[in-house]
Scaffold this motif. Structure first.
Motif, PDB file in Angstrom:
ATOM      1  N   HIS A 481       0.810  -1.225   0.000  1.00 12.01           N
ATOM      2  CA  HIS A 481       0.000   0.000   0.000  1.00 12.01           C
ATOM      3  C   HIS A 481       0.839   1.268   0.000  1.00 12.01           C
ATOM      4  CE1 HIS A 481      -3.408  -2.605   0.950  1.00 12.01           C
ATOM      5  NE2 HIS A 481      -2.684  -3.139   1.921  1.00 12.01           N
ATOM      6  N   VAL A 482       2.143   1.126   0.020  1.00 14.25           N
ATOM      7  CA  VAL A 482       2.992   2.299   0.197  1.00 14.25           C
ATOM      8  C   VAL A 482       2.876   3.284  -0.967  1.00 14.25           C
ATOM      9  CG1 VAL A 482       5.064   1.357  -0.898  1.00 14.25           C
ATOM     10  CG2 VAL A 482       5.295   2.975   0.990  1.00 14.25           C
ATOM     11  N   PHE A 483       2.451   2.799  -2.154  1.00  9.02           N
ATOM     12  CA  PHE A 483       2.292   3.691  -3.306  1.00  9.02           C
ATOM     13  C   PHE A 483       0.847   4.153  -3.503  1.00  9.02           C
ATOM     14  CE2 PHE A 483       6.063   1.142  -4.313  1.00  9.02           C
ATOM     15  CZ  PHE A 483       6.986   2.151  -4.558  1.00  9.02           C
ATOM     16  N   ASP A 484      -0.041   3.818  -2.543  1.00 14.37           N
ATOM     17  CA  ASP A 484      -1.416   4.286  -2.621  1.00 14.37           C
ATOM     18  C   ASP A 484      -1.514   5.749  -2.196  1.00 14.37           C
ATOM     19  OD1 ASP A 484      -2.054   1.752  -3.360  1.00 14.37           O
ATOM     20  OD2 ASP A 484      -2.878   1.154  -1.405  1.00 14.37           O
ATOM     21  N   MET A 485      -2.469   6.451  -2.795  1.00 14.67           N
ATOM     22  CA  MET A 485      -2.649   7.857  -2.460  1.00 14.67           C
ATOM     23  C   MET A 485      -3.130   8.009  -1.021  1.00 14.67           C
ATOM     24  SD  MET A 485      -4.871  10.706  -4.567  1.00 14.67           S
ATOM     25  CE  MET A 485      -4.147  10.133  -6.099  1.00 14.67           C
ATOM     26  N   PHE A 486      -2.554   8.962  -0.294  1.00  9.43           N
ATOM     27  CA  PHE A 486      -2.890   9.309   1.090  1.00  9.43           C
ATOM     28  C   PHE A 486      -2.473   8.240   2.098  1.00  9.43           C
ATOM     29  CE2 PHE A 486      -6.327  11.535  -1.334  1.00  9.43           C
ATOM     30  CZ  PHE A 486      -5.812  12.799  -1.174  1.00  9.43           C
ATOM     31  N   PHE A 487      -1.658   7.258   1.661  1.00  7.33           N
ATOM     32  CA  PHE A 487      -1.179   6.257   2.621  1.00  7.33           C
ATOM     33  C   PHE A 487       0.132   6.752   3.221  1.00  7.33           C
ATOM     34  CE2 PHE A 487       1.220   2.512   3.887  1.00  7.33           C
ATOM     35  CZ  PHE A 487       0.294   1.838   4.654  1.00  7.33           C
ATOM     36  N   CYS A 488       0.168   6.817   4.565  1.00  8.27           N
ATOM     37  CA  CYS A 488       1.360   7.345   5.237  1.00  8.27           C
ATOM     38  C   CYS A 488       2.054   6.310   6.109  1.00  8.27           C
ATOM     39  CB  CYS A 488       0.987   8.545   6.110  1.00  8.27           C
ATOM     40  SG  CYS A 488       0.233   9.895   5.170  1.00  8.27           S
ATOM     41  N   GLY A 489       1.390   5.185   6.394  1.00  6.95           N
ATOM     42  CA  GLY A 489       2.012   4.170   7.236  1.00  6.95           C
ATOM     43  C   GLY A 489       2.050   4.593   8.690  1.00  6.95           C
ATOM     44  N   SER A 490       2.736   3.778   9.469  1.00  5.39           N
ATOM     45  CA  SER A 490       2.782   4.024  10.924  1.00  5.39           C
ATOM     46  C   SER A 490       4.139   4.515  11.396  1.00  5.39           C
ATOM     47  CB  SER A 490       2.419   2.725  11.673  1.00  5.39           C
ATOM     48  OG  SER A 490       3.303   1.676  11.282  1.00  5.39           O
ATOM     49  N   ASN A 491       5.134   4.585  10.490  1.00  6.44           N
ATOM     50  CA  ASN A 491       6.460   5.055  10.896  1.00  6.44           C
ATOM     51  C   ASN A 491       6.425   6.536  11.247  1.00  6.44           C
ATOM     52  OD1 ASN A 491       7.359   2.533  10.427  1.00  6.44           O
ATOM     53  ND2 ASN A 491       8.634   3.032   8.658  1.00  6.44           N
ATOM     54  N   ARG A 492       7.163   6.906  12.253  1.00  4.31           N
ATOM     55  CA  ARG A 492       7.217   8.296  12.692  1.00  4.31           C
ATOM     56  C   ARG A 492       8.169   9.081  11.802  1.00  4.31           C
ATOM     57  NH1 ARG A 492       5.966  11.293  17.110  1.00  4.31           N
ATOM     58  NH2 ARG A 492       7.317  13.065  17.622  1.00  4.31           N
ATOM     59  N   ILE A 493       7.733  10.271  11.336  1.00  3.05           N
ATOM     60  CA  ILE A 493       8.581  11.122  10.512  1.00  3.05           C
ATOM     61  C   ILE A 493       9.596  11.818  11.400  1.00  3.05           C
ATOM     62  CG2 ILE A 493       8.576  13.134   8.978  1.00  3.05           C
ATOM     63  CD1 ILE A 493       5.857  12.342   8.031  1.00  3.05           C
ATOM     64  N   ALA A 494      10.829  11.906  10.894  1.00  6.05           N
ATOM     65  CA  ALA A 494      11.932  12.406  11.706  1.00  6.05           C
ATOM     66  C   ALA A 494      11.711  13.844  12.159  1.00  6.05           C
ATOM     67  CB  ALA A 494      13.243  12.301  10.922  1.00  6.05           C
TER      68      ALA A 494
END
Length: 543
Positions: A481-494
């Motif tokens: 799903h990583v290339f789906d629109m509006f998908f951000c995942g659960s990883n924290r942005i630095a």
């Protein structure tokens, strides 16, 4: 009142007339010609089979065979006649002729119908009864076999109709396929009218005779269309077999399910009216037709509702994300600008420079966000046009690195090339955007001391570009799903900012438009590798 009753009785009597009475000249001509040919054929079969049996019996007598063998030969002759003609009368006549021939040619005294033996009359009677019974059973078996074959054929037609209608797309295609199946089933002309926007459309005409064009068929006549219009307006059967326009050439049945009317089917019945079994099959097929159209319309409505709901969801997600994500950089920009306007005299040059850099980074983040939004909009609307040119991959990567996020911290970015010159036919502006998004994505999701590597190599007519990092990587459940629109995942942005989830979706759209592919895999020992491919252009060196 009496006049109306007499007219009603006359209409009933006319409806009960056989087709031969309704169309005497055509029917008599057809029956007389075909009946005579069939009679001559069956007589010829009887004569030939009796001659063959007689010849074979004479041969058996000469070889010394018994009369029982000769009787068996004549019984076989009767059996063959029953199988070929299919009519019991010819078989019985053949059985009687076989008895007479056996008596005349093979019993003493020969060449007379007198027999010396007292038991011969019983033999003759048993021989005749055996032949007649055999002929009767054979004719019945042939009739049953013919009916079974016809039933199997009709069942196959129904199964094929169900399968074909399941594959058909659109009302027009569904009705055309139904017309073809009705022609196969009934061997008659068929006209199918579609009912749309409150009126009947021009009919689809179909016939077993491929040489006839649509307008040459009897079902194309103007008075037939008037009956079809009446059947649609009143939602009732009309034409042959009813009291409504019984003198026309076709029988017209509405195509409807419950209160939904989709058209009318006309079946030519000028030569022979549909029997009860045929009418039942036609009703079943037209019911399947109406259900197929109903299902198609429901599927179209569901698909339209799904697309609308998806668009509404995308719009809601976009507005929600923008409302949250734009607030942080805009607040930072406005706050820093306010500090510069009110307290710039109290700041030293180093502090001012840091505020300028913060404003620039936030503004650059907003510019990249808007660029991605515009690109996504153009791709979704089909308005993005590729301006292809041959470019060096090294130059494209270098240009992209000039526009990546300035907030790299201690992260190190390296470029590794397997070959000195890799020329690719691409839209350079869009591929630069892809590399910027992939590098910025790596910067967002990796700690300060991370290493980011951009590598290129040639692979089977493509060049492969990989952007790898040594961060936390992408969980296996998110890879699809990583290339789906509006998908951000659960990883924290630095940098603790939220992401709209547009960058990777835009990358996939651009790479697909170039005829390449993009995917993500794990880096070793940890991290993620985003790989995309582009068709490679061979370098032509001119001296």
């Amino acid at each position: 009142m009496k006049g109306e009753m007499r007219a009603k009785k006359a209409r009933k009597a006319k409806r009960k007339e056989s087709p031969s009475k309704a169309y005497p000249s055509y029917k008599e001509h057809s029956d007389s010609g075909q009946g005579l040919m069939l009679f001559l054929r069956n007589v010829l079969v009887c004569v030939v089979s009796l001659m063959a049996a007689t010849f074979l019996s004479a041969l058996f007598r000469k070889l010394g065979f018994t009369e029982a063998n000769i009787i068996t030969v004549y019984l076989l002759c009767v059996l063959i006649t029953a199988m070929v003609t299919g009519r019991r009368i010819y078989s019985i006549v053949c059985a009687a002729a076989a008895v007479l021939l056996f008596n005349f040619l093979f019993t003493e005294p020969r060449f007379s119908f007198y027999a010396y033996g007292n038991g011969y009359p019983v033999t003759f009677l048993i021989m005749f009864l055996a032949g007649a019974i055999t002929a009767t059973l054979t004719a019945k078996m042939r009739k049953l076999a013919s009916e079974s074959a016809q039933t199997a054929y009709r069942a196959q037609i129904l199964l094929d109709t169900d399968r074909i209608l399941g594959r058909a797309k659109g009302e027009a295609e569904i009705m055309e396929e139904v017309a073809k199946q009705l022609v196969k089933l009934l061997k008659r002309e068929v006209a199918i009218y579609r009912f749309e926007a409150g009126k009947l459309l021009p009919p689809y005409l179909c016939s077993e005779d491929k040489k006839k064009s649509g307008q040459d068929l009897s079902m194309a006549e103007e008075n037939e269309k008037l009956v079809a219009i009446w059947a649609v307006q009143n939602r009732q059967k009309a034409g042959v077999g009813t009291e409504i326009f019984p003198a026309v050439k076709g029988s017209y049945l509405p195509i409807q399910v419950e209160d939904n009317l989709y058209g009318v089917a006309g079946i030519c019945a000028k030569d022979k009216e549909l029997d009860y079994f045929e009418s039942s099959l036609v009703q079943a097929i037209l019911g399947e037709c109406a259900l197929a159209i109903e299902n198609y319309k429901n599927a179209q409505e569901k698909e339209a509702a799904y697309v609308k709901a998806k668009n509404e969801q995308l719009r809601a997600n976009l507005l929600r994300s923008i409302s949250h994500d734009l607030r942080t950089p805009l607040t930072s920009i406005s706050g820093n600008a306010s500090n510069l306007m009110t307290n710039s005299r109290n700041f030293d040059e180093e502090t001012k420079q840091k505020i300028y850099e913060d404003i620039y980074d936030d503004a650059l983040w907003l510019v990249n966000l808007v660029e991605n939004l515009l690109s996504i909009t153009r791709i979704e609307d089909g308005r993005m046009q590729l301006h292809m040119s041959e470019e060096l991959m090294d130059d494209v990567i270098a240009e992209a690195l000039k526009h990546t996020s300035k907030d790299r911290g201690a992260r190190r970015i390296f470029v590794e090339n397997s070959e000195e010159f890799l020329v690719v036919k691409m839209d350079a502006r869009l591929i630069v955007q892809v590399i910027i998004n992939l590098v910025d994505n790596a910067i967002k999701y990796t700690p300060e001391d991370s290493k980011i590597v951009i590598s290129t190599k040639r692979k089977e007519g493509f060049i492969e570009v990989a952007v790898s990092d040594d961060g936390a990587g992408v969980p296996d459940e998110n890879k699809a799903h990583v290339f789906d629109m509006f998908f951000c995942g659960s990883n924290r942005i630095a940098d603790s900012r939220r992401s709209l989830g547009l960058g990777l979706s835009l990358c996939k759209s651009i790479i697909t438009a170039h005829g390449g592919e993009i995917h993500v895999q794990d880096n070793q020992p940890h991290g993620a590798v985003f790989i995309f491919t582009l068709p490679v252009k061979e370098v032509q060196i001119r001296e």
